[in-house]
Scaffold this motif. Structure first.
Motif, PDB file in Angstrom:
ATOM      1  N   ILE A 184       5.056  -1.901  -3.156  1.00  0.00           N
ATOM      2  CA  ILE A 184       4.117  -1.443  -2.126  1.00  0.00           C
ATOM      3  C   ILE A 184       3.924  -2.514  -1.059  1.00  0.00           C
ATOM      4  CG2 ILE A 184       1.723  -0.776  -1.666  1.00  0.00           C
ATOM      5  CD1 ILE A 184       3.371   1.398  -3.009  1.00  0.00           C
ATOM      6  N   TYR A 192       5.891   5.812  -4.671  1.00  0.00           N
ATOM      7  CA  TYR A 192       7.089   5.468  -3.907  1.00  0.00           C
ATOM      8  C   TYR A 192       7.481   6.641  -3.003  1.00  0.00           C
ATOM      9  CZ  TYR A 192       7.778   1.832  -7.539  1.00  0.00           C
ATOM     10  OH  TYR A 192       7.625   0.775  -8.398  1.00  0.00           O
ATOM     11  N   SER A 244      -2.401  -0.045  -5.750  1.00  0.00           N
ATOM     12  CA  SER A 244      -1.700  -1.245  -6.215  1.00  0.00           C
ATOM     13  C   SER A 244      -2.662  -2.214  -6.890  1.00  0.00           C
ATOM     14  CB  SER A 244      -1.006  -1.932  -5.040  1.00  0.00           C
ATOM     15  OG  SER A 244      -0.016  -1.111  -4.489  1.00  0.00           O
ATOM     16  N   SER A 252      -2.342   3.574  -1.003  1.00  0.00           N
ATOM     17  CA  SER A 252      -1.329   2.812  -1.732  1.00  0.00           C
ATOM     18  C   SER A 252      -1.797   1.397  -2.024  1.00  0.00           C
ATOM     19  CB  SER A 252      -0.021   2.783  -0.931  1.00  0.00           C
ATOM     20  OG  SER A 252       0.479   4.083  -0.730  1.00  0.00           O
TER      21      SER A 252
END
Length: 285
Positions: free
Chosen positions: A272, A225, A172, A168
């Motif tokens: 995030i 998510y 990002s 994640s």
């Protein structure tokens, strides 16, 4: 430019709730326990690095392919890529969740597997047609939201939590590059609108975003998510999953508010950062 209100976060809230529901289905049915995947399930440093590199390479490969198609202006090929990838992945999702539900209901799958396979295929084609051929409406929003949530939960169940955290973070950072300098920038620039997309219009982003009240949330964002909430639920508990979900919702709202002054923004970094800060804090407290 459209004013962003709290109501615009509803898809993200629904995404969090669906993530917990779908994860419960998958874990209770135990359907993914024996499925072979390229990801390692060991909770080790080497497995975390391996999973992160593998996932990131998949993202990079898809981005390079997208970039090449956009640069040569083959819009028909781009649409075909979106439709085919959606259809194939949707069939897999419907099959997995369908079998999971039938397992929970004690339906003898082996006796009716051929019938169910045909139904899964028909459902996949009809759903794909609705998403890509109909005008954007509440139905297409629901379908893409459910699709993204279900896909993210699959990753959340099969990938260990620390791998999810690292993946994640990398995603990002790449999201920032992609929106401002990379493939998504070029894709967005192909859109004729100079502002937030008007709901219902034919768009190149149809099927790869979740449209809601004039904004478009990337399916990739919804998947991440969901993956974080699902992984948190599995490796900690449902209370922590809800807390992480709230962090994602707050981060999404902040991102959407910033959209009032910009045409597009990466929707991963702020949600995030907030959710993983909460998660890491809860893991060590």
């Amino acid at each position: 430019m459209k004013r962003i209100k709290f109501i615009h976060v509803i898809p993200v809230i629904v995404n969090v709730l669906l993530s917990i529901l779908f994860t419960s289905f998958l874990v209770t049915s135990n359907i993914l326990e024996d499925i072979e995947t390229p990801f390692l399930r060991e909770v080790t440093l080497s497995a975390t690095i391996y999973n992160s590199i593998l996932f990131f390479l998949l993202i990079v490969f898809g981005s390079i392919l997208l970039f090449i198609i956009i640069k040569i202006r083959k819009i028909s090929i781009l649409k075909l890529l979106f439709i085919s990838s959606f259809l194939i992945s949707l069939y897999g999702i419907i099959e997995i969740y369908g079998i999971a539900i039938m397992t929970l209901l004690d339906i003898p799958i082996d006796y009716y597997i051929d019938v169910f396979q045909i139904l899964f295929i028909i459902a996949s084609f009809i759903t794909t047609f609705v998403v890509f051929k109909m005008k954007e409406n509440l139905l297409t929003t629901i379908i893409t939201l459910v699709y993204g949530s279900a896909a993210g939960c699959l990753f959340g169940v099969i990938i260990p939590l620390w791998s999810i955290i690292l993946i994640s973070l990398l995603a990002s950072l790449y999201d920032i590059y992609s929106v401002f300098y990379g493939p998504l920038k070029y894709l967005i620039n192909l859109e004729p609108s100079n502002g937030i997309e008007v709901e219902g219009r034919d768009t190149l982003l149809k099927g790869v975003t979740v449209p809601f009240l004039g904004i478009h949330i990337g399916l990739g964002d919804i998947i991440f998510y969901s993956m974080i909430v699902s992984g948190t639920y599995i490796y900690t508990n449902i209370t922590h999953a809800f807390i992480i979900g709230m962090g994602i919702c707050v981060g999404a709202f902040i991102t959407f508010k910033l959209l009032e002054k910009r045409r597009a923004l990466p929707a991963l970094p702020i949600p995030i950062f907030l959710s993983l800060t909460l998660l890491i804090g809860m893991l060590f407290i």
